[in-house]
Design an enzyme around this catalytic site. Sequence first.
Site, PDB file in Angstrom:
ATOM      1  N   CYS A  72      53.665  75.081  43.595  1.00 33.04           N
ATOM      2  CA  CYS A  72      54.987  74.651  44.063  1.00 33.04           C
ATOM      3  C   CYS A  72      56.001  74.617  42.921  1.00 33.04           C
ATOM      4  O   CYS A  72      57.109  74.129  43.102  1.00 33.04           O
ATOM      5  CB  CYS A  72      54.914  73.288  44.740  1.00 33.04           C
ATOM      6  SG  CYS A  72      54.356  71.980  43.637  1.00 33.04           S
ATOM      7  N   ARG A  95      55.706  64.534  48.402  1.00 33.95           N
ATOM      8  CA  ARG A  95      55.248  64.041  47.102  1.00 33.95           C
ATOM      9  C   ARG A  95      55.722  62.604  46.904  1.00 33.95           C
ATOM     10  O   ARG A  95      56.870  62.270  47.207  1.00 33.95           O
ATOM     11  CB  ARG A  95      55.800  64.927  45.983  1.00 33.95           C
ATOM     12  CG  ARG A  95      55.357  64.453  44.605  1.00 33.95           C
ATOM     13  CD  ARG A  95      55.708  65.440  43.535  1.00 33.95           C
ATOM     14  NE  ARG A  95      57.141  65.532  43.316  1.00 33.95           N
ATOM     15  CZ  ARG A  95      57.698  66.384  42.456  1.00 33.95           C
ATOM     16  NH1 ARG A  95      56.939  67.216  41.774  1.00 33.95           N
ATOM     17  NH2 ARG A  95      58.991  66.408  42.293  1.00 33.95           N
ATOM     18  N   GLU A 131      49.685  69.353  36.959  1.00 30.71           N
ATOM     19  CA  GLU A 131      50.797  69.603  36.048  1.00 30.71           C
ATOM     20  C   GLU A 131      50.388  69.331  34.605  1.00 30.71           C
ATOM     21  O   GLU A 131      51.049  69.762  33.673  1.00 30.71           O
ATOM     22  CB  GLU A 131      51.971  68.685  36.405  1.00 30.71           C
ATOM     23  CG  GLU A 131      52.511  68.922  37.793  1.00 30.71           C
ATOM     24  CD  GLU A 131      53.441  67.810  38.237  1.00 30.71           C
ATOM     25  OE1 GLU A 131      54.661  68.034  38.262  1.00 30.71           O
ATOM     26  OE2 GLU A 131      52.939  66.710  38.558  1.00 30.71           O
ATOM     27  N   HIS A 144      80.655  74.105  41.472  1.00 31.48           N
ATOM     28  CA  HIS A 144      79.271  73.660  41.591  1.00 31.48           C
ATOM     29  C   HIS A 144      78.911  73.375  43.041  1.00 31.48           C
ATOM     30  O   HIS A 144      77.772  73.566  43.453  1.00 31.48           O
ATOM     31  CB  HIS A 144      79.045  72.428  40.718  1.00 31.48           C
ATOM     32  CG  HIS A 144      79.142  72.751  39.269  1.00 31.48           C
ATOM     33  ND1 HIS A 144      79.626  71.887  38.332  1.00 31.48           N
ATOM     34  CD2 HIS A 144      78.840  73.873  38.607  1.00 31.48           C
ATOM     35  CE1 HIS A 144      79.598  72.459  37.149  1.00 31.48           C
ATOM     36  NE2 HIS A 144      79.129  73.668  37.300  1.00 31.48           N
ATOM     37  N   ARG A 198      60.689  71.747  29.171  1.00 29.86           N
ATOM     38  CA  ARG A 198      60.970  72.754  30.213  1.00 29.86           C
ATOM     39  C   ARG A 198      62.443  73.114  30.298  1.00 29.86           C
ATOM     40  O   ARG A 198      62.795  74.186  30.782  1.00 29.86           O
ATOM     41  CB  ARG A 198      60.451  72.271  31.573  1.00 29.86           C
ATOM     42  CG  ARG A 198      61.079  70.991  32.039  1.00 29.86           C
ATOM     43  CD  ARG A 198      60.307  70.379  33.199  1.00 29.86           C
ATOM     44  NE  ARG A 198      60.831  70.762  34.494  1.00 29.86           N
ATOM     45  CZ  ARG A 198      60.331  70.355  35.653  1.00 29.86           C
ATOM     46  NH1 ARG A 198      59.268  69.557  35.670  1.00 29.86           N
ATOM     47  NH2 ARG A 198      60.861  70.711  36.788  1.00 29.86           N
TER      48      ARG A 198
HETATM   49  C1  PEP Z   1      56.506  71.207  38.726  1.00 28.39           C
HETATM   50  O1  PEP Z   1      56.387  70.509  37.719  1.00 28.39           O
HETATM   51  O2  PEP Z   1      56.231  72.429  38.763  1.00 28.39           O
HETATM   52  C2  PEP Z   1      57.008  70.616  39.966  1.00 28.39           C
HETATM   53  C3  PEP Z   1      57.020  71.276  41.100  1.00 28.39           C
HETATM   54  O3  PEP Z   1      57.513  69.355  39.871  1.00 28.39           O
HETATM   55  P1  PEP Z   1      59.027  69.071  39.345  1.00 28.39           P
HETATM   56  O4  PEP Z   1      59.662  70.387  39.047  1.00 28.39           O
HETATM   57  O5  PEP Z   1      59.713  68.329  40.418  1.00 28.39           O
HETATM   58  O6  PEP Z   1      58.741  68.257  38.127  1.00 28.39           O
HETATM   59 MG    MG Z   2      56.583  68.346  37.877  1.00 29.36          MG
END
Ligand code: PEP
Ligand code: MG
Length: 748
Positions: free
Chosen positions: A708, A546, A639, A416, A673
Amino acid sequence: MATGLLLVSHSAALARATAELVRQMTGDRLALAIAAGAGPDHAELGTDPLAILAACEELAGCEGIVVLMDLGSAVLSAEMARDLADDALRARLHLAPAPFVEGALAAGVAAAAGQAADRVAAEALAGLAPKQDALGTQEHAAPPPPAATLTRAVTLADPNGLHLRPAARCVEAAARFDATLRLRHNGRVAPLDSPTALMALGAKGGTEVTIEASGPEAEPAAAALAAILAERPAEPHAETPSKASSGGFVPMSPGRAAGPVVAVGRARPAVPETTVADRAAALARLDEALAAARAALAGNPILAAQAALLADPALIGPARAAIEADGRHEAAAWRDAIAAAAASHEALDDPYLRARARDLREAGDAVLRELLGGFGLDLPAKPAIIAVDELTAAEAASLPPTILGVLDRRGGPTSHAAILLRAAGIPALGGVALDPPPSRAAFDGATGEFVAEPDAATEARFRAADLLAPGPASVILPGGEALEFWANVAGPADAAAAARAGAFGVGLARTEMLFLGRADMPGEDEQEARVGAMIAPFRGRPVVVRLLDAGADKPVPFLALASEENPALGVRGVRALLRRPDFCAAHLRALLRAGAGHDLRIMVPMVTFAAELRAIRDLLAAAARDVGCSPPPLGAMIEVPAAALTVPDLLAASDFFSIGTNDLTQYVLAADRGHKDLPGFADAGHPAVIGLCARVCRDAGAVPVSVCGEAAGDPSTARLLVEAGIRKLSMGAARLSALRAAFSASAS
Ligand code: PEP
Ligand code: MG
């Protein structure tokens, strides 16, 4: 005595009663020992490899030792004990796949009669014969498996076999079902609650394993496990450099480095060997350290598999038992449990699985670090190649930008640490055991080429071929507009790599990554220093920092957020910050100080309502007054679908927008996710997500919009985003050149 008999059982009562039965036949003519039960006084059900080893020592005077085990993990524990035994003892051990009670009686009688161990083991195996003779012709002699029991054979798709990541995923998946689950391979069985037991099966890629399931949810549980085991790894290991170079060095991370070499060590604190007076307190300290280490590891997707090890009963059980039974200090008990498990991995045939002992030691060290502190790498202040013994993943993740390259005494391409080094663009070679190391070196982390004490021309040659050589920070699209390539960074190494690769600016600095898993709140000065170090390589270029995005899959214990049923829909991001206004004010002051001299912009995560932005804007204004600067631009992350749909409401409070496609996709497609069984849902290219992005661009008008999320770095999704109107893409440094190439080709 010729042969001794060892009874290994989950139940001390069962082992004692069986021993009594045997003794009635043999009297004192038999050398008999038991290793059974777990916890204080062995009153709990369980088995312990170290206790089995100790019981073997009791039979040290015997020429052979026949071991009888009752169920599943008793076999595994006995095998671990055998792996831990020295060569002489191991040669005398015979693990008999015989029925426990009948086998014990038959073996006991044979051993008491002075028979050799192989004969005694054969007697044990034949122990069922009298019962079979009596009932053998009747159909219930071989009862059918319970109706709910099913087996399912799967061929392991991962070429590296059942290593830590798939094992951890299986354990995680198994826990979701009301089913009893085991995995069988080559006659060995492992329970599905233990990643170490699964790895110890030694199952190689392309071989078959059998899932055994029973219980109400046997069917879906087996299907879920089969899907995991049949899945090819997302990151093909073929991508990793794998051949040893002609010099015997192992390419770990591509790229070229040249410069001074500094051997770095670690301050390893001494483990107290004293006994503890208060065993309950020692257990509590171990539990706390495990929880803290788990939280720290879980925040990093690559280290998350190590976090799974820290919930493994096969590791925790022996450590707890050593505290409860012997009053061992928690650090010593934990160190020994890890050493025992790592030793059993090192005994496996398969080199890949053998190398997983390292995961165990790393995860183990994470806990020792919580218990004892220390362990820091003694890094040089000036730019240098470091020579190190087994860089851990956590260390790789936090190397400063001054580290030009890594020469690891033992590291391999699939560790890793290597994955993280590649992500950060730091060249590395493994298997470099040069004592003493040269004062200067030049090497190629892709080919393994290595030059000790290079002359100036050689050093220049190696420096010139930098993998992250700068390219243009933007390309002109066919319509004449510029498309900018920005970088996402989470620490100093990422940022240095991104700067070297020529990113336009930092599109997302993930501050929470600097503080993941921390139980103590970092002070303003520390925050300023760490954020400052992260953005330092981008002085003079725009930097979007951020605000701490805590919650859901990013645990930040010092904010003391309550645990929630559904944290992805709970108090996270700006919702958490607004519940901690004192922290938020200090955080903003620290960012402003760290950003002095930078083109700083501040971004707010997980915005739903304009009121959240206004509240942060007020806090920012106050922080700027305190620091004595003017407030920098403030932007909202998009988001949450509600935010994407109400950009006109947010416009008055937001100087820019950045679409976080990772979270936006999970909320639009209603799928976690990171959900292992729903990988197809993590698709930012879905028309619903792209449609929302297009709508944000349209509604934002002249206010800049970037992306992003991970989608920005994926050439095919990035194309859809550009068609939707996006002109700023922010991604990890390692993806910049491929993106640049993809769009340069279409631009020309
Ligand atoms: C996103 O949600 O696309 C993002 C950039 O924030 P994170 O992946 O850090 O939650
Ligand atoms: Mg996010």
